[in-house]
Design a protein around this motif. Structure first.
Motif, PDB file in Angstrom:
ATOM      1  N   GLN A 172       0.983  -1.308  -0.015  1.00 29.67           N
ATOM      2  CA  GLN A 172       0.119  -0.005   0.012  1.00 29.67           C
ATOM      3  C   GLN A 172       0.843   1.128   0.034  1.00 29.67           C
ATOM      4  OE1 GLN A 172      -2.704   0.585   3.322  1.00 29.67           O
ATOM      5  NE2 GLN A 172      -4.231   1.511   2.190  1.00 29.67           N
ATOM      6  N   LYS A 173       1.496   1.328  -1.101  1.00 25.79           N
ATOM      7  CA  LYS A 173       2.412   2.572  -1.209  1.00 25.79           C
ATOM      8  C   LYS A 173       1.552   3.848  -1.442  1.00 25.79           C
ATOM      9  CE  LYS A 173       6.347   4.409  -3.770  1.00 25.79           C
ATOM     10  NZ  LYS A 173       7.212   4.090  -4.976  1.00 25.79           N
ATOM     11  N   VAL A 174       1.802   4.772  -0.522  1.00 23.96           N
ATOM     12  CA  VAL A 174       1.347   6.224  -0.548  1.00 23.96           C
ATOM     13  C   VAL A 174       2.047   7.237  -1.067  1.00 23.96           C
ATOM     14  CG1 VAL A 174      -0.065   7.960   0.719  1.00 23.96           C
ATOM     15  CG2 VAL A 174      -0.172   5.689   1.309  1.00 23.96           C
ATOM     16  N   ASP A 175       1.597   8.264  -1.994  1.00 21.62           N
ATOM     17  CA  ASP A 175       2.339   9.248  -2.743  1.00 21.62           C
ATOM     18  C   ASP A 175       1.760  10.407  -1.888  1.00 21.62           C
ATOM     19  OD1 ASP A 175       3.787  10.795  -4.207  1.00 21.62           O
ATOM     20  OD2 ASP A 175       2.248  10.729  -5.920  1.00 21.62           O
ATOM     21  N   TYR A 176       2.958  10.889  -1.240  1.00 28.74           N
ATOM     22  CA  TYR A 176       2.845  12.132  -0.440  1.00 28.74           C
ATOM     23  C   TYR A 176       2.836  13.489  -1.038  1.00 28.74           C
ATOM     24  CZ  TYR A 176       2.212   9.012   3.391  1.00 28.74           C
ATOM     25  OH  TYR A 176       1.685   8.062   4.227  1.00 28.74           O
ATOM     26  N   VAL A 177       2.101  14.492  -0.981  1.00 27.94           N
ATOM     27  CA  VAL A 177       2.171  15.751  -1.785  1.00 27.94           C
ATOM     28  C   VAL A 177       2.758  16.825  -0.639  1.00 27.94           C
ATOM     29  CG1 VAL A 177       1.037  17.390  -3.117  1.00 27.94           C
ATOM     30  CG2 VAL A 177       0.458  14.917  -3.439  1.00 27.94           C
ATOM     31  N   LEU A 178       3.813  17.285  -1.163  1.00 28.09           N
ATOM     32  CA  LEU A 178       4.127  18.713   0.072  1.00 28.09           C
ATOM     33  C   LEU A 178       3.800  19.715  -0.669  1.00 28.09           C
ATOM     34  CD1 LEU A 178       7.907  17.475   0.947  1.00 28.09           C
ATOM     35  CD2 LEU A 178       5.816  17.851   2.538  1.00 28.09           C
ATOM     36  N   PRO A 179       3.474  20.745   0.362  1.00 30.14           N
ATOM     37  CA  PRO A 179       3.349  22.171  -0.085  1.00 30.14           C
ATOM     38  C   PRO A 179       4.368  22.696  -0.702  1.00 30.14           C
ATOM     39  CG  PRO A 179       2.483  21.977   2.054  1.00 30.14           C
ATOM     40  CD  PRO A 179       3.251  20.827   1.948  1.00 30.14           C
ATOM     41  N   LYS A 180       4.256  23.448  -1.877  1.00 24.36           N
ATOM     42  CA  LYS A 180       5.265  24.058  -2.526  1.00 24.36           C
ATOM     43  C   LYS A 180       6.193  25.286  -1.581  1.00 24.36           C
ATOM     44  CE  LYS A 180       3.676  23.350  -7.139  1.00 24.36           C
ATOM     45  NZ  LYS A 180       2.986  23.725  -8.434  1.00 24.36           N
ATOM     46  N   ALA A 181       5.291  25.933  -0.790  1.00 27.53           N
ATOM     47  CA  ALA A 181       5.817  27.069   0.028  1.00 27.53           C
ATOM     48  C   ALA A 181       6.664  26.347   1.270  1.00 27.53           C
ATOM     49  CB  ALA A 181       4.799  27.711   0.592  1.00 27.53           C
ATOM     50  N   ALA A 182       7.966  26.724   1.257  1.00 26.65           N
ATOM     51  CA  ALA A 182       8.709  26.399   2.314  1.00 26.65           C
ATOM     52  C   ALA A 182       8.394  26.754   3.649  1.00 26.65           C
ATOM     53  CB  ALA A 182      10.223  26.909   1.960  1.00 26.65           C
ATOM     54  N   PHE A 183       8.703  25.719   4.491  1.00 31.92           N
ATOM     55  CA  PHE A 183       8.502  26.063   5.860  1.00 31.92           C
ATOM     56  C   PHE A 183       9.290  27.066   6.720  1.00 31.92           C
ATOM     57  CE2 PHE A 183       9.007  24.949  10.360  1.00 31.92           C
ATOM     58  CZ  PHE A 183       7.708  25.189  11.053  1.00 31.92           C
ATOM     59  N   ASN A 184       8.905  28.064   7.161  1.00 31.30           N
ATOM     60  CA  ASN A 184       9.633  29.111   7.897  1.00 31.30           C
ATOM     61  C   ASN A 184       9.816  29.021   9.327  1.00 31.30           C
ATOM     62  OD1 ASN A 184      11.111  31.611   8.929  1.00 31.30           O
ATOM     63  ND2 ASN A 184      10.427  32.782   6.989  1.00 31.30           N
ATOM     64  N   SER A 185      10.756  28.250   9.489  1.00 30.45           N
ATOM     65  CA  SER A 185      10.736  27.954  11.030  1.00 30.45           C
ATOM     66  C   SER A 185      10.956  29.140  12.088  1.00 30.45           C
ATOM     67  CB  SER A 185      11.845  27.023  11.638  1.00 30.45           C
ATOM     68  OG  SER A 185      13.223  27.517  11.218  1.00 30.45           O
ATOM     69  N   THR A 186      11.532  30.210  11.527  1.00 32.66           N
ATOM     70  CA  THR A 186      12.005  31.371  12.609  1.00 32.66           C
ATOM     71  C   THR A 186      10.653  32.089  12.682  1.00 32.66           C
ATOM     72  OG1 THR A 186      14.130  31.463  11.542  1.00 32.66           O
ATOM     73  CG2 THR A 186      13.116  33.539  12.476  1.00 32.66           C
ATOM     74  N   GLU A 187       9.907  32.089  11.620  1.00 30.23           N
ATOM     75  CA  GLU A 187       8.472  32.846  11.700  1.00 30.23           C
ATOM     76  C   GLU A 187       7.656  31.976  12.657  1.00 30.23           C
ATOM     77  OE1 GLU A 187       4.722  33.722   8.624  1.00 30.23           O
ATOM     78  OE2 GLU A 187       6.309  32.433   8.034  1.00 30.23           O
ATOM     79  N   ALA A 188       7.530  30.540  12.376  1.00 26.49           N
ATOM     80  CA  ALA A 188       6.540  29.817  13.155  1.00 26.49           C
ATOM     81  C   ALA A 188       6.936  29.865  14.684  1.00 26.49           C
ATOM     82  CB  ALA A 188       6.658  28.384  12.781  1.00 26.49           C
ATOM     83  N   TYR A 189       8.260  29.767  15.099  1.00 25.00           N
ATOM     84  CA  TYR A 189       8.510  29.684  16.445  1.00 25.00           C
ATOM     85  C   TYR A 189       8.642  30.819  17.086  1.00 25.00           C
ATOM     86  CZ  TYR A 189       9.830  24.833  15.511  1.00 25.00           C
ATOM     87  OH  TYR A 189       9.765  23.548  15.037  1.00 25.00           O
ATOM     88  N   THR A 190       8.391  32.044  16.299  1.00 26.11           N
ATOM     89  CA  THR A 190       8.467  33.368  16.911  1.00 26.11           C
ATOM     90  C   THR A 190       7.086  33.618  17.374  1.00 26.11           C
ATOM     91  OG1 THR A 190      10.370  34.336  15.705  1.00 26.11           O
ATOM     92  CG2 THR A 190       8.546  35.761  16.513  1.00 26.11           C
ATOM     93  N   MET A 191       6.032  33.032  16.281  1.00 25.98           N
ATOM     94  CA  MET A 191       4.469  33.127  16.724  1.00 25.98           C
ATOM     95  C   MET A 191       4.165  32.529  17.955  1.00 25.98           C
ATOM     96  SD  MET A 191       3.159  32.872  12.855  1.00 25.98           S
ATOM     97  CE  MET A 191       1.515  33.040  13.246  1.00 25.98           C
ATOM     98  N   LEU A 192       5.143  31.329  18.152  1.00 22.46           N
ATOM     99  CA  LEU A 192       4.664  30.460  19.243  1.00 22.46           C
ATOM    100  C   LEU A 192       5.294  30.900  20.684  1.00 22.46           C
ATOM    101  CD1 LEU A 192       4.769  27.111  17.661  1.00 22.46           C
ATOM    102  CD2 LEU A 192       2.644  28.174  18.256  1.00 22.46           C
ATOM    103  N   ASP A 193       5.880  32.018  20.724  1.00 23.42           N
ATOM    104  CA  ASP A 193       6.544  32.513  21.769  1.00 23.42           C
ATOM    105  C   ASP A 193       5.234  32.776  22.932  1.00 23.42           C
ATOM    106  OD1 ASP A 193       9.150  32.217  21.031  1.00 23.42           O
ATOM    107  OD2 ASP A 193       9.348  34.151  20.493  1.00 23.42           O
ATOM    108  N   GLU A 194       5.746  33.007  24.150  1.00 19.87           N
ATOM    109  CA  GLU A 194       4.686  33.212  24.934  1.00 19.87           C
ATOM    110  C   GLU A 194       4.256  34.660  24.962  1.00 19.87           C
ATOM    111  OE1 GLU A 194       5.233  31.805  29.075  1.00 19.87           O
ATOM    112  OE2 GLU A 194       5.737  29.947  28.674  1.00 19.87           O
ATOM    113  N   GLY A 195       3.021  34.926  25.225  1.00 21.26           N
ATOM    114  CA  GLY A 195       2.113  36.045  25.107  1.00 21.26           C
ATOM    115  C   GLY A 195       1.142  36.140  26.498  1.00 21.26           C
ATOM    116  N   SER A 196       0.157  36.934  26.040  1.00 27.32           N
ATOM    117  CA  SER A 196      -0.758  37.064  27.432  1.00 27.32           C
ATOM    118  C   SER A 196      -2.166  36.992  27.147  1.00 27.32           C
ATOM    119  CB  SER A 196      -0.575  38.575  28.086  1.00 27.32           C
ATOM    120  OG  SER A 196      -0.485  39.612  27.099  1.00 27.32           O
ATOM    121  N   ASN A 197      -2.311  36.423  26.150  1.00 27.32           N
ATOM    122  CA  ASN A 197      -3.754  36.268  25.533  1.00 27.32           C
ATOM    123  C   ASN A 197      -4.377  34.758  25.741  1.00 27.32           C
ATOM    124  OD1 ASN A 197      -4.537  38.667  23.846  1.00 27.32           O
ATOM    125  ND2 ASN A 197      -2.487  38.298  23.226  1.00 27.32           N
ATOM    126  N   THR A 198      -5.656  34.756  25.557  1.00 30.34           N
ATOM    127  CA  THR A 198      -6.192  33.252  25.990  1.00 30.34           C
ATOM    128  C   THR A 198      -7.306  32.990  24.869  1.00 30.34           C
ATOM    129  OG1 THR A 198      -5.964  33.769  28.277  1.00 30.34           O
ATOM    130  CG2 THR A 198      -7.520  31.731  27.614  1.00 30.34           C
TER     131      THR A 198
END
Length: 213
Positions: free
Chosen positions: A36-62
């Protein structure tokens, strides 16, 4: 509430987070069998780790909210202490969610990179009605998602005993009679991914959402 961060492995950056049925939720690494071989399709947009982890920094909202899935007139919820995941919205994630609408078969499925799948905050439902809470968030746009398990019940009428016939006074079987029967039920469990985007403003007010499908 857990905050995940994967240390980038630049030589293997494009490896898939191979997840059967639901890549975004489980993010568990598996290997497709030869049968059962599966063909996986990745997004063309590269993952920007710096952007993502900056957004996940602690804040004060709920964020407080509920997750539910309605099927055949019944409202289903994640079970108590089910995982609820929060992802920062990036171009990679947005494209992945759109790809899932097109590629979601046994032979071809959308997938994220392993690093993108791990860039998330995780909490759990606080009851059996799909309620959850995320705290210490920065302002920004997020995608909140969880799994809802629902059951499909099938009923079948089956013979429950020997045929009961009519007899005359001489003991000879006559016409008519009936076959005793009873209803037997069986259920099958299915998983449904339920998620939605949410915008967290910089006003420190609680964000209340209802994610329903």
């Amino acid at each position: 509430m857990k905050r995940f961060k994967l240390i980038p492995d630049f030589q293997n950056r494009q490896k898939l987070s191979v997840c059967f049925k639901i890549v975004l939720i489980l993010c568990s690494l598996s290997t497709a069998t030869a049968q059962q071989k599966v063909d996986y399709v990745l997004p063309k947009a590269a993952f920007n780790s710096t952007e993502a982890y900056t957004m996940l920094d602690e804040g004060s909202n709920t964020i407080t909210g509920t997750i539910s899935f309605k099927k055949r007139g019944y409202v289903n919820y994640p079970s108590y202490q089910s995982k609820v995941l929060l992802y920062p919205v990036t171009a990679h994630l947005t494209e992945f969610i759109e790809l899932k609408k097109k590629y979601n078969s046994k032979k071809k499925q959308a997938a994220m990179t392993k690093e993108a799948a791990m860039a998330r905050i995780e909490t759990k439902t606080i009851d059996d009605k799909g309620n959850f809470v995320f705290t210490n968030l920065k302002p920004g746009k997020y995608y909140v998602v969880s799994l809802v398990i629902w059951e499909k019940v099938r009923g079948n009428k089956v013979q429950s005993g020997p045929v009961i016939a009519n007899y005359n006074m001489l003991g000879i079987q006559m016409g008519g009679g009936y076959v005793p029967a009873e209803m037997r039920y069986e259920s099958s469990a299915y998983e449904e991914e339920v998620g939605d985007y949410i915008e967290v403003a910089a006003d420190h007010k609680p964000n209340v959402i209802n994610i329903a499908k």
